[in-house]
Write a protein that holds these residues in place. Structure first.
Motif, PDB file in Angstrom:
ATOM      1  N   ASP A   1      42.558  11.210 -17.373  1.00  0.00           N
ATOM      2  CA  ASP A   1      42.215  10.239 -18.329  1.00  0.00           C
ATOM      3  C   ASP A   1      41.861  11.029 -19.533  1.00  0.00           C
ATOM      4  O   ASP A   1      41.021  11.898 -19.842  1.00  0.00           O
ATOM      5  CB  ASP A   1      40.847   9.727 -17.919  1.00  0.00           C
ATOM      6  N   LYS A   2      42.786  10.425 -20.658  1.00  0.00           N
ATOM      7  CA  LYS A   2      42.728  11.342 -22.064  1.00  0.00           C
ATOM      8  C   LYS A   2      41.153  11.074 -22.685  1.00  0.00           C
ATOM      9  O   LYS A   2      40.717  11.864 -23.360  1.00  0.00           O
ATOM     10  CB  LYS A   2      43.741  10.619 -23.064  1.00  0.00           C
ATOM     11  N   GLY A   3      40.646   9.682 -22.576  1.00  0.00           N
ATOM     12  CA  GLY A   3      39.278   9.571 -23.208  1.00  0.00           C
ATOM     13  C   GLY A   3      38.367  10.653 -22.785  1.00  0.00           C
ATOM     14  O   GLY A   3      37.636  11.225 -23.605  1.00  0.00           O
ATOM     15  N   TRP A   4      38.338  10.667 -21.550  1.00  0.00           N
ATOM     16  CA  TRP A   4      37.391  11.449 -20.838  1.00  0.00           C
ATOM     17  C   TRP A   4      37.605  13.113 -21.328  1.00  0.00           C
ATOM     18  O   TRP A   4      36.616  13.885 -21.717  1.00  0.00           O
ATOM     19  CB  TRP A   4      37.614  11.693 -19.486  1.00  0.00           C
ATOM     20  N   VAL A   5      38.767  13.606 -21.151  1.00  0.00           N
ATOM     21  CA  VAL A   5      39.318  14.996 -21.520  1.00  0.00           C
ATOM     22  C   VAL A   5      38.945  15.290 -22.970  1.00  0.00           C
ATOM     23  O   VAL A   5      38.157  16.130 -23.354  1.00  0.00           O
ATOM     24  CB  VAL A   5      40.583  15.150 -21.172  1.00  0.00           C
ATOM     25  N   GLN A   6      39.328  14.098 -23.737  1.00  0.00           N
ATOM     26  CA  GLN A   6      38.914  14.335 -25.334  1.00  0.00           C
ATOM     27  C   GLN A   6      37.528  14.350 -25.728  1.00  0.00           C
ATOM     28  O   GLN A   6      36.929  15.256 -26.564  1.00  0.00           O
ATOM     29  CB  GLN A   6      39.569  13.131 -26.031  1.00  0.00           C
ATOM     30  N   LYS A   7      37.029  13.685 -24.964  1.00  0.00           N
ATOM     31  CA  LYS A   7      35.160  13.618 -25.074  1.00  0.00           C
ATOM     32  C   LYS A   7      34.796  14.906 -24.852  1.00  0.00           C
ATOM     33  O   LYS A   7      33.829  15.522 -25.356  1.00  0.00           O
ATOM     34  CB  LYS A   7      34.450  12.690 -24.298  1.00  0.00           C
ATOM     35  N   ILE A   8      35.157  15.698 -23.774  1.00  0.00           N
ATOM     36  CA  ILE A   8      34.597  16.905 -23.553  1.00  0.00           C
ATOM     37  C   ILE A   8      35.208  18.026 -24.645  1.00  0.00           C
ATOM     38  O   ILE A   8      34.491  18.760 -25.095  1.00  0.00           O
ATOM     39  CB  ILE A   8      35.044  17.421 -22.086  1.00  0.00           C
ATOM     40  N   ILE A   9      36.537  17.899 -25.152  1.00  0.00           N
ATOM     41  CA  ILE A   9      36.855  18.910 -25.906  1.00  0.00           C
ATOM     42  C   ILE A   9      36.206  18.508 -27.257  1.00  0.00           C
ATOM     43  O   ILE A   9      35.577  19.797 -27.963  1.00  0.00           O
ATOM     44  CB  ILE A   9      38.344  18.829 -26.086  1.00  0.00           C
ATOM     45  N   GLU A  10      35.805  17.431 -27.658  1.00  0.00           N
ATOM     46  CA  GLU A  10      34.950  17.389 -28.651  1.00  0.00           C
ATOM     47  C   GLU A  10      33.519  17.763 -28.753  1.00  0.00           C
ATOM     48  O   GLU A  10      33.102  18.506 -29.777  1.00  0.00           O
ATOM     49  CB  GLU A  10      34.841  15.626 -29.285  1.00  0.00           C
ATOM     50  N   SER A  11      32.986  17.750 -27.540  1.00  0.00           N
ATOM     51  CA  SER A  11      31.755  18.184 -27.393  1.00  0.00           C
ATOM     52  C   SER A  11      31.507  19.970 -27.364  1.00  0.00           C
ATOM     53  O   SER A  11      30.781  20.462 -28.024  1.00  0.00           O
ATOM     54  CB  SER A  11      31.270  17.935 -26.007  1.00  0.00           C
ATOM     55  N   ILE A  12      32.866  20.511 -26.838  1.00  0.00           N
ATOM     56  CA  ILE A  12      32.912  22.081 -26.924  1.00  0.00           C
ATOM     57  C   ILE A  12      33.059  22.195 -28.521  1.00  0.00           C
ATOM     58  O   ILE A  12      32.309  23.297 -28.798  1.00  0.00           O
ATOM     59  CB  ILE A  12      34.286  22.359 -26.176  1.00  0.00           C
ATOM     60  N   ARG A  13      33.823  21.496 -29.113  1.00  0.00           N
ATOM     61  CA  ARG A  13      33.946  22.031 -30.679  1.00  0.00           C
ATOM     62  C   ARG A  13      32.695  21.566 -31.471  1.00  0.00           C
ATOM     63  O   ARG A  13      32.326  22.599 -32.215  1.00  0.00           O
ATOM     64  CB  ARG A  13      35.159  20.831 -31.417  1.00  0.00           C
ATOM     65  N   SER A  14      31.707  20.932 -30.777  1.00  0.00           N
ATOM     66  CA  SER A  14      30.432  20.770 -31.487  1.00  0.00           C
ATOM     67  C   SER A  14      29.487  22.042 -31.120  1.00  0.00           C
ATOM     68  O   SER A  14      28.399  22.224 -31.614  1.00  0.00           O
ATOM     69  CB  SER A  14      29.865  19.652 -31.368  1.00  0.00           C
ATOM     70  N   GLY A  15      29.863  22.790 -30.420  1.00  0.00           N
ATOM     71  CA  GLY A  15      29.309  24.311 -30.163  1.00  0.00           C
ATOM     72  C   GLY A  15      28.645  24.218 -28.842  1.00  0.00           C
ATOM     73  O   GLY A  15      28.128  25.298 -28.517  1.00  0.00           O
ATOM     74  N   LEU A  16      28.804  23.304 -27.650  1.00  0.00           N
ATOM     75  CA  LEU A  16      28.528  23.356 -26.359  1.00  0.00           C
ATOM     76  C   LEU A  16      29.428  24.221 -25.816  1.00  0.00           C
ATOM     77  O   LEU A  16      30.672  24.316 -25.767  1.00  0.00           O
ATOM     78  CB  LEU A  16      28.143  22.102 -25.674  1.00  0.00           C
ATOM     79  N   THR A  17      28.916  24.915 -24.561  1.00  0.00           N
ATOM     80  CA  THR A  17      29.999  25.612 -23.606  1.00  0.00           C
ATOM     81  C   THR A  17      30.998  24.558 -22.875  1.00  0.00           C
ATOM     82  O   THR A  17      30.378  23.383 -22.792  1.00  0.00           O
ATOM     83  CB  THR A  17      29.178  26.523 -22.477  1.00  0.00           C
ATOM     84  N   ALA A  18      31.828  25.076 -22.265  1.00  0.00           N
ATOM     85  CA  ALA A  18      32.740  23.928 -21.382  1.00  0.00           C
ATOM     86  C   ALA A  18      31.762  23.252 -20.517  1.00  0.00           C
ATOM     87  O   ALA A  18      31.920  22.212 -20.085  1.00  0.00           O
ATOM     88  CB  ALA A  18      33.994  24.834 -21.005  1.00  0.00           C
ATOM     89  N   CYS A  19      31.018  24.372 -19.870  1.00  0.00           N
ATOM     90  CA  CYS A  19      30.282  23.890 -18.609  1.00  0.00           C
ATOM     91  C   CYS A  19      29.251  22.681 -19.085  1.00  0.00           C
ATOM     92  O   CYS A  19      29.373  21.453 -18.678  1.00  0.00           O
ATOM     93  CB  CYS A  19      29.540  24.928 -18.008  1.00  0.00           C
ATOM     94  N   ALA A  20      28.545  23.138 -20.224  1.00  0.00           N
ATOM     95  CA  ALA A  20      27.391  22.011 -20.663  1.00  0.00           C
ATOM     96  C   ALA A  20      28.264  20.883 -21.147  1.00  0.00           C
ATOM     97  O   ALA A  20      27.953  19.689 -20.870  1.00  0.00           O
ATOM     98  CB  ALA A  20      26.915  22.769 -21.603  1.00  0.00           C
ATOM     99  N   SER A  21      29.427  20.688 -21.759  1.00  0.00           N
ATOM    100  CA  SER A  21      30.316  19.539 -22.124  1.00  0.00           C
ATOM    101  C   SER A  21      30.730  18.854 -20.810  1.00  0.00           C
ATOM    102  O   SER A  21      30.604  17.650 -21.013  1.00  0.00           O
ATOM    103  CB  SER A  21      31.470  19.971 -23.048  1.00  0.00           C
ATOM    104  N   VAL A  22      31.241  19.424 -19.707  1.00  0.00           N
ATOM    105  CA  VAL A  22      31.681  18.946 -18.494  1.00  0.00           C
ATOM    106  C   VAL A  22      30.282  17.931 -18.181  1.00  0.00           C
ATOM    107  O   VAL A  22      30.467  16.913 -17.735  1.00  0.00           O
ATOM    108  CB  VAL A  22      32.147  19.513 -17.764  1.00  0.00           C
ATOM    109  N   GLN A  23      29.398  18.651 -18.283  1.00  0.00           N
ATOM    110  CA  GLN A  23      28.065  18.275 -17.364  1.00  0.00           C
ATOM    111  C   GLN A  23      27.712  17.155 -18.276  1.00  0.00           C
ATOM    112  O   GLN A  23      27.465  16.040 -17.564  1.00  0.00           O
ATOM    113  CB  GLN A  23      27.001  19.143 -17.617  1.00  0.00           C
ATOM    114  N   ARG A  24      27.632  16.940 -19.446  1.00  0.00           N
ATOM    115  CA  ARG A  24      27.383  16.057 -20.462  1.00  0.00           C
ATOM    116  C   ARG A  24      28.024  14.792 -20.157  1.00  0.00           C
ATOM    117  O   ARG A  24      27.811  13.734 -20.278  1.00  0.00           O
ATOM    118  CB  ARG A  24      27.456  16.605 -21.978  1.00  0.00           C
ATOM    119  N   ALA A  25      29.562  15.052 -20.374  1.00  0.00           N
ATOM    120  CA  ALA A  25      30.373  13.904 -20.207  1.00  0.00           C
ATOM    121  C   ALA A  25      30.195  13.110 -18.927  1.00  0.00           C
ATOM    122  O   ALA A  25      30.041  12.012 -18.856  1.00  0.00           O
ATOM    123  CB  ALA A  25      31.948  14.260 -20.446  1.00  0.00           C
TER     124      ALA A  25
END
Ligand code: PEP
Ligand code: MG
Length: 753
Positions: free
Chosen positions: A259-283
């Motif tokens: 799902d592109k929307g979900w993947v993109q959301k995680i990548i944006e969150s990583i770009r805003s400074g969170l770790t990959a783990c925190a971004s996956v968790q958040r999404a």
């Protein structure tokens, strides 16, 4: 706040940066929380930021505030649902109001000095689904917060929640009291009994590092984890012992991962400074929470799938070792989880798992479907199960009686072990009955059929206990799919069922959806009484394409063999005629297309709506068979919601009213020489089955696990004698004949245990 667009992005970046620095500093947790609310207030340019924490599961206590009077801290307390803060906590969702004084929920607390403040926006503090408290901001002006601003608060809340959760001893001074009793009542998702040692399924959380310095590295790690997970799912789906349903679930997961929307959301969150783990968790948390807020059971349940997926992804990111986990699993493990996804269950060594005990769960959850295919007892709706149980402790799961026993005394364990041994022994005894004809002591032949809902349920039929599949519920694959299964995939499912049945006939029931079985792709309006609403044949006659496709799939799946079709929830003869006509249209279509027609076609209906009782003279000449759905029939006869445990024990299926109704149906069918079966839960219980046979039923379709016990009862039964006794009791003015029938059985050595 009052900022939009790129300015809000700057605010967000600064806020995150300052919070990151704060988390890196050394200081006591309480001081950190005070500093935190101050930073949030200043960065968001609001007058107040307060943190309320939930104590003893019932009170929200003001724990820290910037902007409210210091004296109110640790003094102001609100109940859940009290005030706007209580409402946020209760609903577990953000609420923003521009003028609290005009809001009916507002609860004024003079000690806080909030007289001057007008706007309020608060978000829940959550760890997974557990409520920790509320984070709220206030301003002196009437301010309407935007969606972006609310989202920023939610991101902030995630960081605050992590911090609070990792300092529980400081922040939660009062612990919630569990019931003193060591017996916990729970909801049965699959029957059975198990004794074993608790293994807590720990959810992988993005604890620890929240902020990353190298976003590119984090994005790479995320993609790597995504690919590993995709590969792992592919391998699982290709396994030899994977059922069609499990495969469908894994395929759905693979779709989620793409799902592109979900993947993109995680990548944006990583770009805003969170770790990959925190971004996956958040999404994951965000999607789950949003799905859970929807007024739709199906989507709420799919939120657990999303949680499962998040867990799996976090596991891959943090190098989770399933081999090690399975090594640690006790030989007889009772798996306890706040929620568990099918992919997680599939990753455990199933030979060691004896039962599941869950905080969340419903019968149609994917994990329940998978667990049932392994015949595991499951109990759900056990609050705080993972904190109430201790790893390694022995517990008893009595899913038959919907009870979980904690710290059982030795004699209790012995008692249950004896029952388990007895069951095992009985199973061995029943196994010996397999080849024997199912005939009563006075020579009456009774046909035992079984009910199934998954192709994988059918294997045991080959053992010779059941003669046919008397009821094949076709709903499950429709409920676990994301869109209406097309004809080809339906054919595959039905063919597999027929293959597993090894030539024995299957009575396919057309879709009984609606009521509690909602399909996400069929739009549904809110119904006050869904079990009496737009369900079953009503729905499929209105959405004729669904019915036609299913009937087409049945015709093609039997591939020139016997076709037995049954329609559910028929209330009028006209409905049956229309349904049958639809089948005829499909048969004609198949003929025109040069396809193979079934060698023998039998069309019947469920009798489960009382109105049909008054139309049997018109109906019976039109059908090849009928099957009584005693679950629904008793629900409608007594006007009692079968899904409400508070009331469904008020009336007994062994009441004269129900028994006389059943006798009326059976006698009518006999007078028209129409085959009559009963396929509701009643047939699965030996005492009820005894009564049914005494009333005249000669075909019963039941859960596979009941076949042995019911057959043993029949072999010990004198039908004539029992029928005479039961008939003499039918006009007794009593609410139930259960006790009388039980004593009769005991006096006459009828095996009803
Ligand atoms: C019944 O109502 O008895 C029945 C067998 O159908 P279901 O339980 O699927 O509604
Ligand atoms: Mg029914």
């Amino acid at each position: 706040m009052r900022e939009n667009g790129s300015f809000l992005n700057d605010i967000s970046r600064n806020l995150m940066k300052r919070l990151r620095l704060l988390m890196g500093e050394k200081m006591p947790p309480l001081e950190r929380l005070n500093r935190l609310v101050e930073i949030v207030a200043k960065e968001l340019r609001v007058d107040v930021c307060s943190c309320y924490l939930l104590q003893a599961n019932e009170t929200l206590e003001l724990f820290a505030s910037y902007g409210l009077k210091k004296e109110a801290v640790r003094k102001t307390k609100l109940n859940l649902e009290e005030g706007i803060i209580g409402e946020i906590a209760f609903q577990k969702k953000p609420i923003a109001v521009s003028d609290v004084w005009a809001d009916p929920f507002f609860s004024y607390r003079p000690e806080t000095g909030e007289d001057d403040f007008k706007s309020l926006m608060g978000v829940p503090l959550l760890k997974e689904t557990r409520l920790l408290g509320v984070l709220a901001v206030q301003t002196k002006s009437n301010y309407l917060y935007s969606e972006e601003e609310t989202e920023l608060m939610e991101n902030t809340a995630m960081i605050v929640s992590e911090f609070i959760a990792s300092n529980e001893e400081t922040f939660f001074t009062l612990k919630a009291q569990g019931p003193a009793d060591d017996r916990i009542e729970a909801r049965r998702l699959n029957a059975g009994l198990a004794i074993g040692q608790v293994f807590i399924h720990r959810q992988t959380r993005a604890d620890g590092k929240l902020f990353a310095t190298d976003p590119l590295k984090e994005i790479q790690a995320f993609h790597q984890a995504l690919h590993t997970l995709q590969d792992d799912f592919e391998k699982l789906a290709a396994g030899t012992d994977v059922t069609q349903e499990q495969k469908t679930i894994l395929q759905t997961y693979q779709m989620f991962l793409k799902d592109k929307g979900w993947v993109q959301k995680i990548i944006e969150s990583i770009r805003s400074g969170l770790t990959a783990c925190a971004s996956v968790q958040r999404a994951g948390d965000e999607f789950c929470e949003r799905m859970r807020r929807l007024n739709d059971d199906y989507l709420r349940e799919r939120s657990y799938d999303f949680q499962d997926l998040t867990q799996q992804l976090l596991g891959r990111l943090s190098g989770e070792d399933w081999e090690q986990k399975n090594k640690e699993l006790p030989e007889k493990a009772i798996l306890a989880a706040s929620s568990l996804g099918p992919a997680e269950l599939l990753s455990y060594d199933k030979r060691k798992i004896k039962a599941l005990v869950l905080e969340n769960g419903s019968p149609t959850m994917h994990v329940a479907i998978v667990a049932r295919s392994y015949n595991l007892p499951i109990l759900a709706e056990i609050e705080n199960v993972t904190t109430r149980l201790t790893p390694g402790e022995t517990v008893i799961v009595d899913a038959d009686n919907e009870l979980l026993y904690l710290h059982p005394a030795l004699d209790k364990i012995k008692e249950f072990q004896a029952t388990l041994d007895k069951r095992e022994k009985l199973l061995k005894e029943y196994a010996k009955l397999k080849g024997k004809p199912c005939v009563s002591k006075d020579g009456v032949k009774v046909q035992l059929n079984m009910n199934a809902g998954l192709a994988s349920d059918i294997f045991a039929l080959a053992d010779g206990m059941a003669e046919e599949i008397g009821l094949y519920r076709t709903e499950l694959p429709f409920m676990s799919a994301e869109q209406l299964p097309n004809v080809a995939s339906q054919i595959e499912i039905y063919k597999k069922a027929l293959k597993n049945a090894e030539g024995k006939p299957i009575t396919f029931r057309t879709l009984d959806i609606g009521s509690d079985k909602v399909l996400p792709y069929v739009s549904h309006r809110e119904e006050a009484n869904p079990s009496m609403g737009w369900r079953s044949i009503r729905l499929t006659l209105d959405r004729r394409a669904i019915l036609r496709q299913q009937l087409r799939a049945f015709i093609r799946a039997v591939d020139g063999g016997v076709l037995k079709v049954m329609f559910p929830m028929v209330s009028t003869v006209e409905e049956f005629k229309q349904a049958k006509q639809t089948l005829e249209i499909e048969l004609q279509r198949e003929k025109e297309k040069g396809g193979k027609l079934p060698s023998n076609i039998q069309v019947g209906t469920m009798v489960e709506v009382p109105s049909l009782l008054c139309q049997l003279d018109a109906l019976l000449p039109l059908v090849d068979f009928i099957s009584v759905g005693s679950n629904d029939l008793s629900q409608f006869l007594f006007a009692i919601d079968r899904s409400d445990p508070m009331i469904w024990e008020r009336y007994d299926v062994l009441s004269p009213a129900m028994l006389k109704t059943l006798k009326f149906i059976s006698d009518k069918a006999d007078s028209y020489n129409v085959s009559c079966c009963l396929c509701g839960e009643m047939a699965s219980r030996p005492l009820e089955a005894m009564a049914l046979i005494a009333l005249g039923f000669r075909k019963l379709s039941m859960n596979i696990t009941a076949l042995g016990a019911v057959k043993a009862m029949i072999l010990s039964l004198n039908v004539k004698e029992t029928a005479e006794y039961l008939n003499s009791q039918l006009n007794q003015p009593v609410p139930s004949l259960r006790e009388r029938l039980r004593f009769f059985a005991l006096d006459h050595n009828i095996v009803i245990s």
